[in-house]
Write an enzyme that holds these catalytic residues in place. Structure first.
Site, PDB file in Angstrom:
ATOM      1  N   HIS A 226      21.392  30.581  17.029  1.00 42.22           N
ATOM      2  CA  HIS A 226      22.410  31.634  17.046  1.00 42.22           C
ATOM      3  C   HIS A 226      22.849  31.828  18.499  1.00 42.22           C
ATOM      4  O   HIS A 226      22.067  32.300  19.328  1.00 42.22           O
ATOM      5  CB  HIS A 226      21.842  32.934  16.476  1.00 42.22           C
ATOM      6  CG  HIS A 226      21.426  32.815  15.046  1.00 42.22           C
ATOM      7  ND1 HIS A 226      20.337  33.466  14.521  1.00 42.22           N
ATOM      8  CD2 HIS A 226      21.956  32.106  14.019  1.00 42.22           C
ATOM      9  CE1 HIS A 226      20.214  33.176  13.244  1.00 42.22           C
ATOM     10  NE2 HIS A 226      21.199  32.348  12.910  1.00 42.22           N
ATOM     11  N   GLU A 395      10.679  35.646  17.978  1.00 44.12           N
ATOM     12  CA  GLU A 395      11.781  36.589  18.204  1.00 44.12           C
ATOM     13  C   GLU A 395      11.528  37.432  19.443  1.00 44.12           C
ATOM     14  O   GLU A 395      10.407  37.899  19.666  1.00 44.12           O
ATOM     15  CB  GLU A 395      11.950  37.521  16.999  1.00 44.12           C
ATOM     16  CG  GLU A 395      12.302  36.823  15.691  1.00 44.12           C
ATOM     17  CD  GLU A 395      13.786  36.515  15.555  1.00 44.12           C
ATOM     18  OE1 GLU A 395      14.551  36.872  16.475  1.00 44.12           O
ATOM     19  OE2 GLU A 395      14.170  35.925  14.524  1.00 44.12           O
TER      20      GLU A 395
END
Length: 435
Positions: A226, A395
């Site tokens: 992303h 993350e």
């Protein structure tokens, strides 16, 4: 929008093709896709000026903003330009902004982003502070508040310099990406594998560390599926700097036992265009791993082709999370092939990562998928199932770590780099257990 010749080629046939036909196919797909981009899919060049001499510009690598009205420095009205429509997610994503303001020294600015409430994760604006920089090296946080009722994100700041850049997170531009790859491929023992082309014609760079050999593990670490999650490539920079440090004992010993394949940026098209979550065709690459195509997701198609060729014993997919103020890990517990062996490996890696970096924690994160209900479009799930290996998603926050905040910079490029370097210790620890 797909080239007709491509429709008759099966995935298995593509995997057997040499690079030259793949390159030709990418060009064909790119020609077809330009029709989609011409209808506003690419972020427009935002250049605006006020009578008082203030300029706003996002006409640069990774830039994104739309200027609605800026006659009053105390009430500048902006919008974030959206990614192309993403069919997998049934939305046009937006959160990423990145723009420069000039002629602002000593002027109190109030910047109102009016479509913040229509962005991909509006709840994530709560507690968020925008990033700013004068020199594009040190990024700091500026006062920011979100009105849920109005759906407006408001940034207030009085710059100390003539020019300032504001961004969702410290950008890692495509230009910096190219410099990183050039620097790394010049290091002793490093190979640069150009495994394909993106739809925009950017090179797909894969760095190989070490030489394959009997008993060696194949470790894959990929970043930035992303593109708006720029902290992932800062993470990659820190990891790569440690991996190429000839004085680092962990790196030296690791390369005796493993071959590492590092992709610092899976989505260079989205990076250059200033997208949050998609490539040039509007594909969410982390939802393309079950059936990638050269037409819409050549980045994943070519990575998976290389994984099939080289093998995978461990995969780590590095991301940023908009909402949660923590560093955490998401596993692949819900895949059909989840076993006690994979659970043991994941527990070992998690414990090793916690020892390597106190910023990593396990109390907060995503929920665990029930058995057999994993989304097989997601990279870590698909890779774990396909190769019967440990595959995890790491993350990092856009905000800060709530358990150990840094008030000036929040979560930053510097902390991302140090986390990437620290994770190598955890990888080294579990190498003997992978197979």
């Amino acid at each position: 929008m797909r080239a007709s010749a491509m429709l008759h080629l099966s995935r298995s046939l593509h995997a057997q093709l040499s690079y030259s036909p793949l390159r030709h196919a990418a060009r064909l797909c790119r020609t077809q896709a330009t029709e989609r981009w011409a209808e506003g899919a690419t972020s427009p060049s935002a250049v605006a000026k006020t009578e008082c001499g203030i300029y706003i510009n996002s006409h640069f690598d990774s830039g994104n903003i739309e200027v609605i009205e800026m006659s009053d420095p105390g009430n500048i009205r902006l919008n974030i330009h959206k990614d192309p429509y993403c069919a997998q997610d049934q939305t046009a994503h937006a959160m990423w902004f990145n723009f420069r303001m000039t002629g602002v020294r000593g002027k109190p600015l109030t910047l109102n982003i009016f479509n913040a409430g229509d962005c991909s994760y509006p709840v994530a604006w709560e507690g968020y502070q925008a990033c700013a920089s004068y020199d594009l090296e040190r990024w700091f946080r500026v006062p920011t508040k979100y009105s849920k009722e109005a759906g407006t994100l408001t940034i207030q700041h009085t710059p100390d310099c003539d020019a300032v850049q504001y961004a969702y997170f410290a950008p890692y531009t495509y230009d910096r990406h190219q410099a990183l790859v050039a620097k790394m491929q010049a290091k002793l023992g490093v190979k640069l594998l150009m495994i394909g082309e993106t739809l925009d014609g950017h090179d797909m760079d894969l760095l190989q560390f070490g030489e394959p050999g009997k008993g060696k593990r194949n470790v894959w670490i990929i970043h930035r599926q992303h593109p708006g999650e720029s902290q992932a490539e800062w993470f990659a920079e820190g990891l790569l700097e440690r991996l190429t440090d000839s004085h680092d004992a962990v790196s030296r010993h690791m390369l005796k036992d493993a071959v590492l394949y590092i992709c610092p940026n899976v989505c260079p098209d989205g990076t250059w265009r200033g997208h949050l979550r998609t490539n040039a065709a509007g594909s969410n690459l982390n939802r393309a791993w079950q059936n990638p195509s050269p037409e819409d997701s050549p980045e994943v198609f070519n990575l998976l082709r290389m994984m099939d060729e080289r093998g995978v014993d461990l995969l780590i997919d590095v991301h940023g999370d908009e909402e949660l103020p923590y560093v955490f890990l998401a596993g692949s517990e819900g895949i059909p092939g989840w076993t006690d062996r994979l659970q043991k490996l994941q527990s070992e890696f998690t414990a090793a990562f916690r020892r390597a970096s106190p910023d990593f924690q396990t109390q907060f994160g995503y929920g665990v998928d029930p058995p057999g209900q994993a989304d097989m479009r997601i990279c870590s799930n698909q890779v774990s199932q396909r190769y019967d290996c440990l595959a995890v998603t790491v993350e990092m926050p856009f905000k800060d770590t709530a358990d150990n905040p840094e008030n000036s910079q929040g979560w930053s490029p510097e902390r991302s780099k140090r986390l990437g370097a620290a994770m190598l210790t955890a990888v080294y620890e579990i190498l003997p257990s992978l197979r």
